[in-house]
Design an enzyme around this catalytic site. Sequence first.
Site, PDB file in Angstrom:
ATOM      1  CG  ASP A 234      -5.264   2.375   1.263  1.00 54.46           C
ATOM      2  OD1 ASP A 234      -6.220   1.586   1.194  1.00 54.46           O
ATOM      3  OD2 ASP A 234      -4.138   2.043   1.663  1.00 54.46           O
TER       4      ASP A 234
ATOM      5  N   GLY B 115      -1.037   2.102  10.263  1.00 55.53           N
ATOM      6  CA  GLY B 115      -0.351   1.779  11.506  1.00 55.53           C
ATOM      7  C   GLY B 115      -1.228   1.339  12.650  1.00 55.53           C
TER       8      GLY B 115
ATOM      9  CG  HIS C 160      -4.092  -1.475  -1.560  1.00 56.17           C
ATOM     10  ND1 HIS C 160      -5.200  -2.229  -1.884  1.00 56.17           N
ATOM     11  CD2 HIS C 160      -4.492  -0.631  -0.576  1.00 56.17           C
ATOM     12  CE1 HIS C 160      -6.215  -1.862  -1.126  1.00 56.17           C
ATOM     13  NE2 HIS C 160      -5.824  -0.886  -0.326  1.00 56.17           N
TER      14      HIS C 160
ATOM     15  CG  MET D 203     -11.459   3.573   2.331  1.00 56.66           C
ATOM     16  SD  MET D 203     -10.048   3.468   3.470  1.00 56.66           S
ATOM     17  CE  MET D 203      -8.701   3.484   2.288  1.00 56.66           C
TER      18      MET D 203
ATOM     19  CG  MET E  26      -8.334   7.321   2.689  1.00 51.70           C
ATOM     20  SD  MET E  26      -7.429   7.318   4.269  1.00 51.70           S
ATOM     21  CE  MET E  26      -6.599   5.734   4.163  1.00 51.70           C
TER      22      MET E  26
ATOM     23  CG  MET F 292     -11.632  -2.185   5.568  1.00 52.91           C
ATOM     24  SD  MET F 292     -10.026  -1.824   4.802  1.00 52.91           S
ATOM     25  CE  MET F 292      -9.244  -0.829   6.079  1.00 52.91           C
TER      26      MET F 292
ATOM     27  CG  ASP G 214      -6.035  -2.447   3.701  1.00 49.20           C
ATOM     28  OD1 ASP G 214      -4.991  -2.283   4.355  1.00 49.20           O
ATOM     29  OD2 ASP G 214      -6.517  -1.560   2.974  1.00 49.20           O
TER      30      ASP G 214
ATOM     31  CB  SER H  26      -0.906   0.016   1.232  1.00 48.17           C
ATOM     32  OG  SER H  26      -1.536   1.272   1.352  1.00 48.17           O
TER      33      SER H  26
ATOM     34  CG  HIS I 163      -9.801   0.424  -0.112  1.00 47.62           C
ATOM     35  ND1 HIS I 163      -9.228   0.225   1.126  1.00 47.62           N
ATOM     36  CD2 HIS I 163     -11.134   0.541   0.120  1.00 47.62           C
ATOM     37  CE1 HIS I 163     -10.159   0.220   2.046  1.00 47.62           C
ATOM     38  NE2 HIS I 163     -11.332   0.413   1.465  1.00 47.62           N
TER      39      HIS I 163
END
Length: 218
Positions: free
Chosen positions: A34, A144, A32, A67, A36, A136, A174, A7, A65
């Site tokens: 992410d 983290g 990957h 979000m 957002m 998820m 993930d 990611s 992905h």
Amino acid sequence: MKLIAPSILSADFKELSNQIRYAEIGGADIIHCDIMDGSFVPNITFGPLIVEAVKRSTKLPIDCHLMIDNPQNFIGHFAKAGADYISVHQENVNHLYRVIEQIKSYDVKAGVVLNPATPVETLECVIDVIDFVLIMAVNPGFEGQKFINSSLEKIMKLNKIRKENSQNFLIEIDGGINRDNIKNISDLGCDIFVAGSAIFRSDNISAATAELKNLITI
């Protein structure tokens, strides 16, 4: 086949192209991304322009992905930017079947994401038309975080559904994936492993990728 998906959320964006290359050298299978928006999740990352840059930096498939709120309004943008996989959240799509069809219309693999508190049973009506399910193992929005163990039960349930119905959807995980838990998760039936900090925050990106890859193939 078991696949490692680094990611880039955890990567150093000043060295993004090089860091992707190091992950490739280590045996990465998918990159990957992410996405957002600061609304559906409490963070903002990047959009299609970064996905385009990633596409120019690698020959590996790109997994986006989403979000974000109203993901149906942006699927075309990410598909045209180079996404090979696009996943949307079950929790914020009103017409999930329609959105899955929309993703597939771009010849992109369609996935549905489940947050930690969302049960597998919510996918009953679409499980036969999706290409993958993304579980998820942390609350989405930040890297983290600690792995949520109830995610393991979801993997087992999905693997059972897949076997009993002779289905081919992939199971992706993930959040909180590292060298200490990846082998156990793999043994439960997971196929794709998103790893951010465990790869890009390591001292040697290639070696960290290779180690995770080896753990899921033994």
